[in-house]
Write an enzyme that holds these catalytic residues in place. Structure first.
Site, mmCIF file in Angstrom:
data_model
loop_
_atom_site.group_PDB
_atom_site.id
_atom_site.type_symbol
_atom_site.label_atom_id
_atom_site.label_comp_id
_atom_site.label_asym_id
_atom_site.label_seq_id
_atom_site.Cartn_x
_atom_site.Cartn_y
_atom_site.Cartn_z
ATOM 1 N N ALA A 65 13.707 -17.696 35.520
ATOM 2 C CA ALA A 65 13.767 -18.749 36.718
ATOM 3 C C ALA A 65 14.063 -19.931 36.082
ATOM 4 C CB ALA A 65 12.779 -18.789 37.596
ATOM 5 N N GLY A 110 12.380 -13.813 35.365
ATOM 6 C CA GLY A 110 13.295 -13.591 36.542
ATOM 7 C C GLY A 110 14.480 -12.864 36.061
ATOM 8 N N GLU A 113 13.549 -9.498 35.940
ATOM 9 C CA GLU A 113 13.365 -8.860 37.319
ATOM 10 C C GLU A 113 14.603 -8.595 37.898
ATOM 11 O OE1 GLU A 113 10.793 -12.230 37.632
ATOM 12 O OE2 GLU A 113 9.276 -11.130 38.601
ATOM 13 N N GLU A 133 5.828 -15.082 32.117
ATOM 14 C CA GLU A 133 5.408 -15.883 33.288
ATOM 15 C C GLU A 133 3.855 -16.421 32.666
ATOM 16 O OE1 GLU A 133 7.422 -13.311 33.914
ATOM 17 O OE2 GLU A 133 8.698 -13.773 35.433
HETATM 18 N N1 DAK Z 1 14.810 -22.533 32.492
HETATM 19 C C1 DAK Z 1 15.608 -23.608 32.201
HETATM 20 N N2 DAK Z 1 16.142 -23.889 31.125
HETATM 21 C C2 DAK Z 1 16.331 -23.099 30.240
HETATM 22 C C3 DAK Z 1 15.499 -21.729 30.270
HETATM 23 C C4 DAK Z 1 14.753 -21.422 31.643
HETATM 24 N N3 DAK Z 1 14.247 -20.378 31.963
HETATM 25 N N4 DAK Z 1 15.751 -21.063 29.200
HETATM 26 C C5 DAK Z 1 16.429 -21.824 28.427
HETATM 27 N N5 DAK Z 1 16.714 -22.817 28.978
HETATM 28 C C6 DAK Z 1 17.629 -23.995 28.203
HETATM 29 C C7 DAK Z 1 16.706 -24.766 27.235
HETATM 30 O O1 DAK Z 1 15.661 -25.525 27.780
HETATM 31 C C8 DAK Z 1 17.948 -25.318 26.340
HETATM 32 O O2 DAK Z 1 18.329 -26.305 27.188
HETATM 33 P P1 DAK Z 1 18.896 -27.702 26.047
HETATM 34 O O3 DAK Z 1 17.485 -28.100 25.474
HETATM 35 O O4 DAK Z 1 19.971 -27.144 25.175
HETATM 36 O O5 DAK Z 1 19.144 -28.750 27.182
HETATM 37 C C9 DAK Z 1 19.031 -24.288 26.508
HETATM 38 O O6 DAK Z 1 18.626 -23.389 27.319
HETATM 39 C C10 DAK Z 1 19.061 -23.235 25.213
HETATM 40 O O7 DAK Z 1 17.823 -22.643 25.004
HETATM 41 P P2 DAK Z 1 16.898 -22.832 23.680
HETATM 42 O O8 DAK Z 1 17.500 -23.900 22.855
HETATM 43 O O9 DAK Z 1 15.458 -22.711 23.774
HETATM 44 O O10 DAK Z 1 17.669 -21.269 22.808
HETATM 45 P P3 DAK Z 1 16.882 -20.672 21.776
HETATM 46 O O11 DAK Z 1 17.863 -19.697 21.517
HETATM 47 O O12 DAK Z 1 16.218 -21.509 20.846
HETATM 48 O O13 DAK Z 1 15.533 -19.633 22.503
HETATM 49 C C11 DAK Z 1 14.906 -18.354 24.444
HETATM 50 C C12 DAK Z 1 16.077 -18.758 23.637
HETATM 51 C C13 DAK Z 1 15.325 -17.337 25.643
HETATM 52 C C14 DAK Z 1 13.838 -17.588 23.696
HETATM 53 C C15 DAK Z 1 14.292 -19.436 24.924
HETATM 54 O O14 DAK Z 1 15.156 -20.606 25.648
HETATM 55 C C16 DAK Z 1 13.239 -19.563 26.126
HETATM 56 O O15 DAK Z 1 12.048 -19.209 25.798
HETATM 57 N N6 DAK Z 1 13.560 -19.780 27.362
HETATM 58 C C17 DAK Z 1 12.508 -19.576 28.279
HETATM 59 C C18 DAK Z 1 12.349 -18.296 28.717
HETATM 60 C C19 DAK Z 1 11.406 -18.208 29.903
HETATM 61 O O16 DAK Z 1 10.147 -18.371 29.704
HETATM 62 N N7 DAK Z 1 11.549 -17.662 30.798
HETATM 63 C C20 DAK Z 1 10.925 -17.347 31.788
HETATM 64 C C21 DAK Z 1 11.071 -18.331 32.850
HETATM 65 S S1 DAK Z 1 9.491 -18.268 34.053
HETATM 66 C C22 DAK Z 1 9.211 -17.710 41.334
HETATM 67 C C23 DAK Z 1 9.233 -16.391 41.241
HETATM 68 C C24 DAK Z 1 9.491 -16.237 39.924
HETATM 69 C C25 DAK Z 1 9.563 -17.001 39.031
HETATM 70 C C26 DAK Z 1 9.648 -18.255 39.378
HETATM 71 C C27 DAK Z 1 9.249 -18.677 40.495
HETATM 72 N N8 DAK Z 1 8.689 -17.997 42.688
HETATM 73 C C28 DAK Z 1 8.491 -17.060 43.501
HETATM 74 C C29 DAK Z 1 8.788 -19.280 43.273
HETATM 75 C C30 DAK Z 1 9.950 -16.583 37.517
HETATM 76 C C31 DAK Z 1 9.699 -17.198 36.463
HETATM 77 C C32 DAK Z 1 10.458 -17.051 35.221
HETATM 78 O O17 DAK Z 1 11.260 -16.335 34.949
#
Ligand code: DAK
Length: 259
Positions: A65, A110, A113, A133
């Site tokens: 997400a 997400g 998921e 998460e």
């Molecule tokens: N959201 C927003 N931006 C993201 C992102 C994300 N999930 N993942 C990556 N980006 C962005 C980065 O901020 C970066 O942006 P800039 O700095 O260039 O502006 C760009 O994408 C490239 O990412 P990185 O520079 O970090 O790239 P790397 O190769 O170094 O790393 C990575 C790749 C995938 C390991 C890293 O980007 C990372 O850890 N990303 C976050 C992964 C994460 O934590 N995803 C889970 C998110 S939590 C809900 C229900 C469900 C959910 C939410 C709400 N409700 C019921 C309301 C679910 C939650 C989730 O999914």
């Protein structure tokens, strides 16, 4: 037509790619809305029988997400997003078309998921799965606690969700999260070849089997078997059943057309 999706049709196969290149295909609410609308259109069509869901580019299926959208979201916004995602992801499981996730890179949160809501997951060798998460102070909210546990068992689901460990494609295959692992360059061809094999069978029968598996595995065995029996009977009323069995007896290829 869509801002956050790329959609392509190749005969009876639709490819829907999440397209948010600046955020590794992170799923914001606008993307979820578009995906919901797109799947809603596809499910009404009888000329599309398989949907391949993937991420645009080569690095990510979907990195979760959109954290930048969630960071300041209030409870009501969180709930709205949850309801939208629930509807969208459930559509993939309930639509009569077969859905295949072509997992090309990061499938985190997400994204993982989303892949789990598809009927089948084909992972590229560079795929990375995980539920990060709990490290963000939330828990999986697009069905991860439910679908991961159903796919890989409670113990493995708890370990992955509690530790937030990322796993590669081979490990995902080993634990039953991915159906297949292939070199990245072969990912789409593999998905199309699988789609073709499925399309050579009776599409209506496949859709009934999908429904029985989806509904039946969430109910008790007797109800599931009852539902299977009813749908088995229904299949006997189709052109495909007559044609499939006649073709076998006449030692020729069947021409199955129902959907
Ligand atoms: N959201 C927003 N931006 C993201 C992102 C994300 N999930 N993942 C990556 N980006 C962005 C980065 O901020 C970066 O942006 P800039 O700095 O260039 O502006 C760009 O994408 C490239 O990412 P990185 O520079 O970090 O790239 P790397 O190769 O170094 O790393 C990575 C790749 C995938 C390991 C890293 O980007 C990372 O850890 N990303 C976050 C992964 C994460 O934590 N995803 C889970 C998110 S939590 C809900 C229900 C469900 C959910 C939410 C709400 N409700 C019921 C309301 C679910 C939650 C989730 O999914």
């Amino acid at each position: 037509m869509y801002e956050h999706l790329l959609m392509e049709e190749k005969g009876p196969v639709a490819v829907v790619a999440i397209h948010n290149p600046k955020s590794l295909n992170a799923l914001n609410s606008a993307t979820l809305s578009e995906l919901n609308a797109c799947l809603g259109e596809i499910e009404k069509r009888r000329d599309i029988r398989v949907v391949i869901v993937t991420g645009s580019g080569t690095k990510a299926f979907a990195a979760g997400a959109d954290i930048s959208e969630m960071v300041n979201a209030a409870a009501a916004e969180g709930r709205a997003m949850a309801l939208l995602a629930k509807e969208t992801f459930r559509r993939l499981e309930k639509m009569p078309q077969v859905t295949i996730a072509a997992v090309n890179g990061y499938a985190l949160g997400g994204g993982c998921e989303l892949s789990m809501s598809c009927d089948i997951r084909v992972a590229a060798e560079n795929a990375v799965f995980g539920q990060p998460e709990c490290g963000l102070g939330i828990l999986p909210g697009f069905g991860g606690t439910q679908r991961l546990a159903r796919l890989v068992g409670k113990g493995r689901a708890k370990e992955l969700i509690f530790t937030c460990d990322r796993i590669d494609a081979r490990e995902a295959y080993r634990i039953g999260l991915a159906n297949k692992v292939v070199p990245a360059a072969e990912l789409m061809d593999t998905c199309f070849a699988m789609a073709e094999r499925i399309l050579s069978k009776g599409s209506y029968a496949v859709s009934l089997a999908k429904m029985c598996i989806e509904t039946g595995t969430d109910t008790d065995l007797d109800s599931g078997l009852e539902m299977e029996a009813v749908n088995f009977g229904l299949a006997f009323a189709t052109h495909d059943k007559k044609e499939g069995m006649t073709a076998f007896l006449e030692k020729r290829a069947a021409v199955l057309t129902d959907f």
